[in-house]
Design a protein around this motif. Structure first.
Motif, PDB file in Angstrom:
ATOM      1  N   VAL A 212       0.879  -1.172   0.000  1.00 34.87           N
ATOM      2  CA  VAL A 212       0.000   0.000   0.000  1.00 34.87           C
ATOM      3  C   VAL A 212       0.914   1.218   0.000  1.00 34.87           C
ATOM      4  N   ASP A 213       1.107   1.809  -1.168  1.00 36.60           N
ATOM      5  CA  ASP A 213       2.045   2.926  -1.304  1.00 36.60           C
ATOM      6  C   ASP A 213       1.359   4.251  -0.985  1.00 36.60           C
ATOM      7  N   GLU A 214       2.159   5.222  -0.540  1.00 35.61           N
ATOM      8  CA  GLU A 214       1.660   6.547  -0.162  1.00 35.61           C
ATOM      9  C   GLU A 214       0.511   6.421   0.843  1.00 35.61           C
ATOM     10  N   GLY A 215       0.757   5.636   1.886  1.00 39.51           N
ATOM     11  CA  GLY A 215      -0.289   5.363   2.864  1.00 39.51           C
ATOM     12  C   GLY A 215      -0.843   6.592   3.542  1.00 39.51           C
ATOM     13  N   HIS A 216      -0.052   7.678   3.620  1.00 41.96           N
ATOM     14  CA  HIS A 216      -0.549   8.895   4.268  1.00 41.96           C
ATOM     15  C   HIS A 216      -1.659   9.558   3.465  1.00 41.96           C
ATOM     16  N   ALA A 217      -1.807   9.171   2.171  1.00 42.55           N
ATOM     17  CA  ALA A 217      -2.871   9.752   1.353  1.00 42.55           C
ATOM     18  C   ALA A 217      -4.235   9.203   1.744  1.00 42.55           C
ATOM     19  N   TYR A 218      -4.259   8.082   2.480  1.00 41.62           N
ATOM     20  CA  TYR A 218      -5.522   7.462   2.844  1.00 41.62           C
ATOM     21  C   TYR A 218      -5.948   7.984   4.214  1.00 41.62           C
ATOM     22  N   ARG A 219      -6.512   9.156   4.225  1.00 47.70           N
ATOM     23  CA  ARG A 219      -6.949   9.781   5.467  1.00 47.70           C
ATOM     24  C   ARG A 219      -8.358  10.319   5.276  1.00 47.70           C
ATOM     25  N   GLY A 220      -8.977  10.717   6.399  1.00 46.11           N
ATOM     26  CA  GLY A 220     -10.343  11.209   6.321  1.00 46.11           C
ATOM     27  C   GLY A 220     -11.288  10.131   5.820  1.00 46.11           C
ATOM     28  N   VAL A 221     -12.322  10.542   5.119  1.00 46.96           N
ATOM     29  CA  VAL A 221     -13.326   9.592   4.636  1.00 46.96           C
ATOM     30  C   VAL A 221     -12.733   8.671   3.567  1.00 46.96           C
ATOM     31  N   PRO A 248      -1.573 -12.872   3.624  1.00 48.38           N
ATOM     32  CA  PRO A 248      -0.705 -11.922   2.929  1.00 48.38           C
ATOM     33  C   PRO A 248      -0.052 -10.942   3.902  1.00 48.38           C
ATOM     34  N   THR A 249       1.172 -10.591   3.592  1.00 49.61           N
ATOM     35  CA  THR A 249       1.900  -9.587   4.369  1.00 49.61           C
ATOM     36  C   THR A 249       1.672  -8.228   3.740  1.00 49.61           C
ATOM     37  N   PHE A 250       1.303  -7.248   4.558  1.00 45.08           N
ATOM     38  CA  PHE A 250       1.049  -5.893   4.077  1.00 45.08           C
ATOM     39  C   PHE A 250       2.244  -4.997   4.400  1.00 45.08           C
ATOM     40  N   VAL A 251       2.672  -4.233   3.418  1.00 45.54           N
ATOM     41  CA  VAL A 251       3.680  -3.193   3.623  1.00 45.54           C
ATOM     42  C   VAL A 251       3.027  -1.868   3.284  1.00 45.54           C
ATOM     43  N   VAL A 252       2.902  -1.000   4.286  1.00 40.85           N
ATOM     44  CA  VAL A 252       2.310   0.321   4.086  1.00 40.85           C
ATOM     45  C   VAL A 252       3.442   1.334   4.071  1.00 40.85           C
ATOM     46  N   ALA A 253       3.700   1.896   2.904  1.00 41.44           N
ATOM     47  CA  ALA A 253       4.767   2.892   2.750  1.00 41.44           C
ATOM     48  C   ALA A 253       4.143   4.272   2.723  1.00 41.44           C
ATOM     49  N   SER A 254       4.683   5.187   3.526  1.00 43.52           N
ATOM     50  CA  SER A 254       4.081   6.523   3.612  1.00 43.52           C
ATOM     51  C   SER A 254       5.148   7.556   3.906  1.00 43.52           C
ATOM     52  N   ALA A 255       4.723   8.805   3.847  1.00 43.36           N
ATOM     53  CA  ALA A 255       5.571   9.872   4.346  1.00 43.36           C
ATOM     54  C   ALA A 255       5.743   9.695   5.852  1.00 43.36           C
ATOM     55  N   THR A 256       6.732  10.380   6.388  1.00 47.53           N
ATOM     56  CA  THR A 256       6.943  10.335   7.829  1.00 47.53           C
ATOM     57  C   THR A 256       5.709  10.871   8.537  1.00 47.53           C
ATOM     58  N   THR A 257       5.149  10.101   9.470  1.00 52.74           N
ATOM     59  CA  THR A 257       3.941  10.496  10.186  1.00 52.74           C
ATOM     60  C   THR A 257       4.111  10.188  11.669  1.00 52.74           C
ATOM     61  N   ALA A 258       3.195  10.714  12.462  1.00 52.28           N
ATOM     62  CA  ALA A 258       3.136  10.327  13.868  1.00 52.28           C
ATOM     63  C   ALA A 258       2.456   8.974  13.968  1.00 52.28           C
ATOM     64  N   ASP A 259       3.005   8.105  14.810  1.00 48.99           N
ATOM     65  CA  ASP A 259       2.400   6.815  15.120  1.00 48.99           C
ATOM     66  C   ASP A 259       2.059   6.014  13.865  1.00 48.99           C
ATOM     67  N   PRO A 260       3.043   5.748  12.994  1.00 48.54           N
ATOM     68  CA  PRO A 260       2.756   5.055  11.734  1.00 48.54           C
ATOM     69  C   PRO A 260       2.206   3.649  11.927  1.00 48.54           C
ATOM     70  N   ALA A 261       2.605   2.936  12.992  1.00 45.41           N
ATOM     71  CA  ALA A 261       2.104   1.575  13.199  1.00 45.41           C
ATOM     72  C   ALA A 261       0.603   1.578  13.450  1.00 45.41           C
ATOM     73  N   THR A 262       0.127   2.523  14.255  1.00 45.01           N
ATOM     74  CA  THR A 262      -1.311   2.592  14.543  1.00 45.01           C
ATOM     75  C   THR A 262      -2.101   2.908  13.286  1.00 45.01           C
ATOM     76  N   SER A 263      -1.599   3.863  12.498  1.00 44.92           N
ATOM     77  CA  SER A 263      -2.299   4.227  11.263  1.00 44.92           C
ATOM     78  C   SER A 263      -2.315   3.059  10.289  1.00 44.92           C
ATOM     79  N   ALA A 264      -1.167   2.390  10.117  1.00 48.27           N
ATOM     80  CA  ALA A 264      -1.100   1.258   9.191  1.00 48.27           C
ATOM     81  C   ALA A 264      -1.993   0.117   9.665  1.00 48.27           C
ATOM     82  N   ALA A 265      -2.000  -0.143  10.968  1.00 46.54           N
ATOM     83  CA  ALA A 265      -2.829  -1.219  11.495  1.00 46.54           C
ATOM     84  C   ALA A 265      -4.307  -0.937  11.272  1.00 46.54           C
TER      85      ALA A 265
END
Length: 857
Positions: A212-221, A248-265
């Motif tokens: 899941v690339d650019e994971g920080h783009a998946y925010r809000g609704v 399946p193993t998920f790799v969530v790649a994103s910009a630097t964010t706060a608490d990336p594990a919680t967001s990815a989970a």
């Protein structure tokens, strides 16, 4: 007027480029702060022992002698079957971290097939890979990079393909039957792959990695929708899995964010403890010079320097506040200022991206820059362009290639290029207006000076309360923590259609409910869907029994429906598209539509066929629409409403009332103005007959009884303007408390509201079902209103300006507004706030913006 560069300004160092911006001495007062970010050396590691030798040889042939430490840490975790949240900076090489284990797995699978074709069905290690990105452009870019790698590695046994809505049926069939690596987007997953999962059973059965690339783009609704799509994907992968296979193993790649594990989970639907975080960036970085820039005050309107369409969001056709009568001494618009700076950098030979807040802003910056460089060297005109959503795919690919090769030196773009399309070697980045999050700021800034080179970044403030605050408080930009990626998969307006889609894919069983949230809450929502006839309940589970596909019940992007195609009436040639939510205000009959600097006039908007027919015409004006908005409190959701249980919550500060709960916001575009460019003189106003749109969402509101109005010494003539000004300023300040942007919000104010019986200010989330922003305002009401009051009172303007009470998206042309009365009214309201009502604090700051428009204030 742009200046000719001195010899030193031709050097691609950040200090020299800053001198280009400051040249002539006339701009020193605009440069409020400079922060030098030091260079960083990289730290390398050895290639993992498990890595496929051919792939390692391929990377070495492409110049990667050894990987960076963070790449190996992420790759090792993924290879061992741990979900990974990879949150490092732009240009840090995240792609290698997920492609190395994914492609090594594919090659191991291929080798096993060759060695023992009859045994492969029992091999637990699977090799199929699904790559998801928020844009088709990024998937195409990754495909190009993969092909280069596989060619360098000399491998012919890895079959890679993109598959999206543009893919033909024959090619799509080949992908289903043969591809080892499929690159696509969440929309294709939702509308095509998951509903037709039986045809994709090979991929789902062999699925080992999901990137899941650019994971920080998946925010809000949007983030909530994608999260539920991924949960449906995991459910179907489990359905097709063979005994002994691991998920399946998920790799969530994103910009630097706060608490990336919680967001990815939360995005994937697993527990945070199941996610390995890799956030320490060990790649090299060049020195970066970061400037905070405030445009100058314009004493009187200077048509020569403030030409062009108004700033807004996406295609939001709002009236330009910089020339509003209430702003006696407005500041020059960020759009005009960035156009000048971009022209100077292009003349100096610097490869530059200028990020704008809107599609219209990108077109305006490009046109103004072209006009400026033409005076110095006409040949430079073709080296400046605009890039935005709504362009045809072939136009976007051509522009991306032109930037990579240096054929285009200056590109004015929306946040469409914030994402990871591989455009390196840029010297500078200009940011016209706060993009909504520190995360986005650093993602955009990371485009400058990639590959260890120096880079210059300049953030140019709009006349907006938040922008003004930030350029005068650099610590809020540079020293505050990054935001977390916030979204709510439990939002019933989002969850309900995905439960229907899941039931259509495979009947929902009781054991499936935990994958979609709290089982009791999910069961309650399923009962509502059964009562409405959307699903049928049987002893064995919940079933979708309708002929039409359930995936059509929801729109992941929140764009409000089918995009409107913009086509030339005479030839039928397709120019581009406009989001459905923007169409009423931007491509109505008589509207001026701008595409790559060329102007078109809309002859007819056909909402039934989703097409706007235009004719090419050079015009000396732009068009801005006016909308009317009303709001109704829904205090008793109807039976069968998916919002059942979202009740109104109320509290009081003595006579002042506070409320939070479900509302219906009705908005209608009712007219438009033609304004001559560049002086913005009104040439005429025409009425429009367009349908009313209803948004069911969540809102916070506060009510003011007559006694408090009298305490504030606000008379009846001033009251509408005082409430309107307070509404605008409060929308502008809520992003300091909630993880949102002002474009994620809307508002309504009235001197007498039918549901409250008193003067009322509403601020609502701009998304169906709400997004949690209004709730944050309700929780921190006193802190929020104090910040609002102070922002208005401290602004040096006399009658109100865009830095305090004017809104860039006001549907009523920023009228009426009463700045002084708003301060008195807020003082009177806050006088009743109980001591310790809430903490005087802010969150990590604003978050969430995209190319989707918010509702008009």
């Amino acid at each position: 007027m742009p200046h000719a560069p001195s010899p030193t300004s031709l050097r691609p160092t950040s200090a020299a480029l800053l001198d280009v911006l400051r040249a002539g001495g006339r701009r020193d007062e605009r440069l409020l702060h400079v922060r030098e970010l030091p260079a960083r050396a990289g730290t390398q590691a050895e290639w993992p022992a498990w890595a496929d030798a051919s792939l390692v040889a391929g990377y070495r042939a492409l110049g990667v002698g050894r990987p960076w430490e963070h790449q190996v840490a992420a790759a090792d975790a993924a290879w061992s079957g741990r979900h990974v949240a990879l949150a490092t900076s732009t240009g840090s090489g995240k792609s290698l971290a997920f492609w190395l284990p994914a492609l090594s797995s594919v090659r191991a699978d291929a080798a096993a097939r060759l060695l023992d074709p009859g045994r492969i069905e029992s091999v637990a290690r699977r090799g199929a890979v699904l790559y998801l990105s928020p844009t088709k452009a990024l998937a195409a870019d990754q495909l190009s990079g993969l092909q280069r790698l596989l060619d360098a590695a000399g491998t012919r046994d890895v079959r890679v393909a993109t598959c999206d809505g543009d893919t033909g049926q024959d090619e799509r069939r080949w992908v289903r039957e043969h591809a080892d690596v499929v690159l696509t987007n969440p929309d294709f997953l939702h509308f095509a792959l998951l509903p037709n999962h039986r045809g994709w059973s090979r991929l789902l059965r062999d699925l080992r990695y999901v990137v899941v690339d650019e994971g920080h783009a998946y925010r809000g609704v949007f983030g909530a929708h994608v999260s539920l799509v991924l949960r449906r994907l995991r459910r179907l992968a489990a359905h097709y899995a063979r005994e002994g296979d691991r998920p399946p193993t998920f790799v969530v790649a994103s910009a630097t964010t706060a608490d990336p594990a919680t967001s990815a989970a939360r995005l994937v639907g697993v527990e945070p403890d199941d996610v390995v975080t890799v956030a320490q960036d060990t790649s090299p970085a060049g020195r970066k010079t970061f400037a905070l820039w405030e445009p100058p005050v314009v004493v009187g309107f200077d048509a020569a320097t403030d030409a062009g369409p108004a700033e807004g969001h996406d295609d939001d056709p709002t009236v330009p506040t910089a020339v509003d009568a209430a702003a006696e001494h407005p500041r020059r618009s960020a759009t005009a200022e960035v156009a000048d700076l971009l022209a100077d950098l292009v003349i100096a030979g610097a490869r530059t991206l200028a990020f704008t807040r809107s599609r219209r802003g990108a077109e305006s910056v490009a046109v103004q820059t072209q006009d400026s460089v033409r005076v110095v060297d006409p040949r430079l005109v073709r080296r400046v362009a605009a890039y935005r959503g709504g362009y045809l795919p072939e136009e976007r690919r051509e522009l991306e290639d032109a930037v990579r090769t240096g054929d285009v030196l200056g590109l004015a773009t929306t946040n469409a290029l914030e994402l990871g399309v591989d455009i390196s070697g840029l010297d500078a980045v200009l940011i016209a207006g706060w993009p909504g999050t520190r995360m986005s700021v650093w993602q955009q800034a990371g485009r400058a000076g990639r590959a260890g080179a120096d880079g210059l970044v300049a953030f140019v403030a709009r006349e907006d309360p938040l922008d003004t605050f930030l350029v005068h408080h650099p610590e809020a930009v540079f020293d505050a923590p990054l935001e977390a990626t916030v979204f709510d998969p439990a939002n019933p307006y989002v969850l309900a259609p995905h439960l229907c889609a899941a039931a259509a894919e495979n009947p929902l069983r009781s054991e499936d409910l935990a994958a979609f949230g709290d089982p009791d809450a999910v069961r309650g929502l399923l009962d509502v869907l059964v009562a409405r006839g959307a699903l049928r309940r049987r002893a064995s589970g919940w079933y979708w029994t309708h002929a039409q596909p359930a995936s059509g019940m929801t729109d992941l992007r929140g764009s409000g429906g089918t995009p409107v195609r913009v086509a030339e009436a005479r030839t039928g040639r397709l120019l581009g598209t406009v989001d459905a939510a923007s169409a009423d205000g931007s491509v109505h009959d008589g509207a001026v539509y701008v595409h790559q600097g060329r102007t078109y006039v809309v002859e007819h908007l056909d909402l039934a066929d989703h097409v706007a027919l235009v004719r090419r015409q050079d015009v000396d004006h732009g068009t801005w629409s006016r909308s009317a908005t009303s709001i109704t409190i829904v205090d008793e959701p109807a039976d069968g409403d998916v919002a059942a249980g979202r009740e109104v919550v109320e509290r009081s500060w003595g006579p002042v009332g506070w409320g939070y709960g479900p509302v219906d916001v009705c908005s209608q575009v009712v007219s438009f103005q033609r304004r001559r460019l560049p002086d913005m003189q009104v040439l005429g106003t025409e009425t429009l007959d367009l349908p009313e749109r209803t948004l069911p969402t969540m809102a916070v509101w506060w009510t003011v009884p007559q006694s408090v109005i009298e305490e504030a010494e606000v008379d009846a003539d001033e009251l509408p303007g005082a409430l309107h000004a307070a509404e605008h300023a409060s929308i502008g300040l809520l992003p300091l408390l909630a993880t949102c942007d002002r474009w994620d919000l809307g508002g309504v104010s009235t001197a007498l509201h039918a549901d409250t019986g008193e003067a009322t200010v509403f601020v609502h989330d701009a998304y169906p079902g709400g997004a949690g922003f209004a709730e944050r305002g309700f929780e921190l009401g006193a802190t929020w209103l104090r910040a609002t009051r102070d922002a208005i009172a401290r602004c040096p303007c006399h009658d109100g300006c865009p830095a305090c009470v004017q809104s860039p998206k006001c549907g009523s042309y920023n009228a009426p507004l009463e700045k002084a009365a708003a301060v008195r009214l807020l003082d009177a309201v806050l006088a009743h706030a109980p001591a310790g009502e809430d903490l005087d604090r802010t969150s990590d700051g604003p978050a969430s913006t995209s190319e989707e428009p918010g509702r008009k204030s």
